[in-house]
Write an enzyme that holds these catalytic residues in place. Sequence first.
Site, PDB file in Angstrom:
ATOM      1  N   ARG A 539       0.473  -0.990   0.102  1.00 51.78           N
ATOM      2  CA  ARG A 539      -0.168   0.159  -0.081  1.00 51.78           C
ATOM      3  C   ARG A 539       0.785   1.247  -0.081  1.00 51.78           C
ATOM      4  O   ARG A 539       1.726   1.497   0.441  1.00 51.78           O
ATOM      5  CB  ARG A 539      -0.539   0.161   1.141  1.00 51.78           C
ATOM      6  N   SER A 602       7.255  -4.863   7.557  1.00 55.30           N
ATOM      7  CA  SER A 602       6.893  -5.779   8.340  1.00 55.30           C
ATOM      8  C   SER A 602       7.578  -7.008   9.106  1.00 55.30           C
ATOM      9  O   SER A 602       6.928  -8.274   8.549  1.00 55.30           O
ATOM     10  CB  SER A 602       5.382  -5.624   8.271  1.00 55.30           C
ATOM     11  N   ASP A 656       5.315  -2.788  11.681  1.00 53.50           N
ATOM     12  CA  ASP A 656       3.815  -2.717  11.621  1.00 53.50           C
ATOM     13  C   ASP A 656       3.926  -3.290  12.556  1.00 53.50           C
ATOM     14  O   ASP A 656       2.572  -1.704  13.541  1.00 53.50           O
ATOM     15  CB  ASP A 656       3.011  -3.411  10.515  1.00 53.50           C
TER      16      ASP A 656
END
Length: 917
Positions: A539, A602, A656
Amino acid sequence: MFAVHLMAFYFAKLKEDQIKKVDRFLYHMRLSDETLLDIMARFQAEMEKGLGKDTNPTASVKMLPTFVRAIPDGSEKGEFLSLDLGGSKFRVLKVQVSEEGKRNVQMESQFYATPNEIIRGNGTELFEYVADCLVDFMRTKGLQHKKLPLGFTFSFPCRQTKLEEGVLLSWTKKFKARGVQDTDVVSRLTKAMRKHKDLDVDILALVNDTVGTMMTCAYDDPYCEVGVIIGTGTNACYMEDMSNIELVEGDEGRMGINTEWGAFGDDGALEDIRTEFDRELDLGSLNPGKQLFEKMISGLYLGELVRLILLKMAKDGLLFGGAKSSALLTKGKIETQHVAAMEKYKEGLANTREILVDLGLEPSEADCVAVQHVCTVVSFRSANLCAAALAAILTRLRENKKLARLRTTVGMDGTLYKIHPQYPKRLHKVVRKLVPNCDVRFLLSESGSAKGAAMVTAVACRVQAQRKQIDEVLALFQLTREQLVGVQGKMRAEFEYGLKRKTHALATVKMLPTYVNGMPDGTEKGKYLALDLGGTNFRVLLVKIRSGRRSVRMYNKIFAIPLEIMQGTGEELFDHIVQCIADFLDYMGLKGAQLPLGFTFSFPCRQANIDKGTLIEWTKGFKATDCEGEDVVDMLREAIKRRNEFDLDIVAVVNDTVGTMMTCAYEDPNCEIGLIAGTGSNMCYMEEMRNIELVEGHEGKMCINTEWGGFGDNGCIDDIRTQYDVEVDEGSLNPGKQRYEKMTSGMYLGEIVRQILIDLTKQGLLFRGQISERLRTRGIFETKFLSQIESDRLALLQVRRILQQLGLDSTCEDSIVVKEVCGAVSRRAAQLCGAGLAAIVEKRRQDQGLEHLKITVGVDGTLYKLHPRFSLVLQETVKELAPQCDVMFLLSEDGSGKGAALITAVAKRLQQPLREN
C-alpha cells in the site's frame, strides 16, 4: 349376453348406491386436501411447541429427545443383544454386525409371550420376567459367558436425559404395569438382571421402536432420517437440528426426536375432525382422553371403529335389515386384520361376507358392498391423517436444511402398514401430494425395531470409540495453567536474553531497538507519505494530520506483489515498489512534491537509527535474494535513484507492530504495547533505556520490536509442540524458524487444521476415511475458514457448505469434529499469544516497581479482529496469568499506514530542537 350386461349394470348400480349411502353417513370422515393441509399446519405448530423449553410442558406432542446423535455409517461391527418390548409379543435377539467392506447383519431371535397378568400386573414382576427371558435366550444360544452390549427397544413414551436412561411418562397400548410410571426403566431392568449372577450385560441404549425403525433403514439407506410405525400403535421420529431442541444443552449436530404423535389432539386441537364414533371408542378405551390421534389411525382401534359404525348403521336400519347380532354388540369382535381382509382387491367382498356371517349376521350383497366401503373410508382416513403429520415432518426437515427440494427416505414398519393391501399406496400418494417439493422414498424396515436397537447400540459403540480417538488428538492442544505459566516464564527469560549485549546473539526473541523514542502528543501536523509492505499486497498512502483535534485523513491505493517478485531478486522487488509509488503520486497529482515518508516494513530488522534498518531474515513467504543483511532504506533510496523521477525524504523505517502501538497511543496515551495477531504474529512495547544494553544512553524509553515469532526456535517449547506443528514447520519455507509464530498466526493455523484432518481421515474418523485430492493440497484450508466455521451464527449446514467448497463431502458428524478441531487449534493459539503478552505486562509492572499496573495494548491483525473467539480467549489468558495488571485492549485503525505517518511526524517533531540547536 344381454343378461350378463344387465347383471353387471345391476351390480355397478348397487355398488354405486351403497357407496353413496356410506359416504353420506360418514361425511365427516372424508377429509379434503384443504383440511389435510390445515392438519399439517396444526401439527407443525405442535412440533414447535414440543421443542420449546417453555411451551413443552403444555404441548400434546411431546417431541422427546432420544439422545441418538448419529445414524449408521457402515463402519459398525461387533456382536450385540437386543430386547424389544412394546407389542403383543416380546423378543430377544443376538445381532452380528460385520463390516467386511459391505453392510452385513445376521440375527438370531426368540419370541416370548407377554401374558396379561405380566403386562397389567406389578412393574417389578414385569422386569424380572424380561430378565428371565434374556437369561433363557443367552443359555439357549451359548452366550452366558460373554460380555455383550445391549440395546433395549421400549415402545412407550419416555423422557430421556441420556441414551441409556429413560423415565416412563405413561403406558400406551394394552400395557398397565403398576409402579413403573415416572421411574427409569433402564435402572429397573438392570436391577432385575442383577439377580442373575451369570449375566454380564451392559445396557448402552434405550430406544423407542420408531427410532429403531429409522436406524434399521438408515443402515441400508444413508438418506433415511425419518422413522414411522403404523401398527398396533402409531408414532414417528426424525433427525432434528440440535439448535432447535431447547430441552437439551448444546447446538451442534442433530438428534433423533421421538414425536409421540399419537397424543396429537389431546389438547382439543382435532375436535373438529373427530366424529361421534371416535368419541365413543375413546370413552370405552383403557385411557380415555389420551392418544386421540393414535385412536383415529392405529391397528389397535380401526377394527373397533368399523364395528361401532356398522352397529350404528344397523340401528338406523341402513344395514342387515336393521338386525344386530350379539357379536356385533361385543367390543373387540372386529379386528384390524378383518378390515384388511375385507379391503383385498379381488377376494375382498367374499371375505366381507365370510366375516359378517362369522359375526352371526345375514348380509345381503348390498350389505357386503356397504361394509367394505366403511372399511375403506376408515382406513383411508387413517392413511390421510398419517400423511398430513408426516408431510409436516418432511417440510420441517426441508426448511431446516434450507433446501428448495428435499431428497429423503422414510423408514416404515408396523402391522397395519404391512398387512393392509391398500394402505401403503394410499399413504405414499397423499404424502407426495401434500409435499410436492420433497422426493420421498419409503423403505420397509426388515426385522424392524429390535434390529434398530442393536444398530443404535452399534453406533453408540462406534461413536464412543471414535470419540476417544478424537479426544486424544484434541487433548494435545489443551494447555494446562502450568504449561501456560511455563510459556510465560520462558518468554520472559528470552526477553532478558535479547536485551543484554552478551546473550543477544543467542536469543530467539531478538528484542530489536526501533529508535522510536517518543509517543504522539497531539501537536503533530502536516502531510506524510506512508508505505506498507508486509504481505502479498503493498500500500501507498497519503496521510494528512491536523493538530489540536487529533484528526487524521488518509488516501491510499493497494498494489499486488506477484509471487515472482516476492521470490525474485531484491532489485526487482524494490523497483516494483518504486513503480507503485510513482503510480500513486501520479494518481494523487503529487509528482515532484518533497514529502516526509514513513516505511512500514513488517519483517525482522536490526536498526542502527530510526531511518536505518538491516533485514535479518524474510518471513511470510518472501524470499527475494540479496536483501538479508542489507539496509532496506538504502535499497529503497537506490531504487528511487534508478527511477530518477522524484525524491523522497525517508524519515523512518517502521515495523507494523510499532505502527499499531503508535496509532493507538494517538488515541490513548496509556498505550505502550503493540500486538499484531494476523497473518504473522509480533509484539512491541516501550522499554526503559537503562535496560537496553544494545543502545547507548540510560534516559527515557525506546520502543522494542520483540520479533517474538522466533520464540522456541531453540527448542524451549518443544514440550507443547505436536506432530502436526512439526509437519507444518517441515513443509514451510523456513523450517526450524518462527516456531511460535507457526503455532499462533493466521498464516499457519489453517495448515495445522489440515494436517489434523488428514490424520483423523487416515484413522477412519472423518470423511468416511477418504482423503480427497483437495485435502492433500497445502494451503487449501485458509485461516479465514476457521473464523467462519467457529462463528456462533453459523449452523452446521453452512459448515458443511464451506467444507464442500473445499471438496470435502462431510456428514453432520464430520462437521462437528471439524468445528472442534478448528476450536482447539485457535484456542491454543490465543492462549499462547496471551501467555506471551502476560510476560511483557508483568515485566513492565515489575520494572516500574508497581503493585498494580494499568496499561493499554494496541491491537491489529485479521485473526484478532475477525475470529469469533480469539480476542476473548487471549484477554482471559492475560487476566489469569497477570492478575496484578489491568490491561485494556484498543483496536488499531490502520496501524501500518496511519502509524507510519505518526512515527514520521513524531520523529520530525523530535528532530526539530536538534536542528535548531
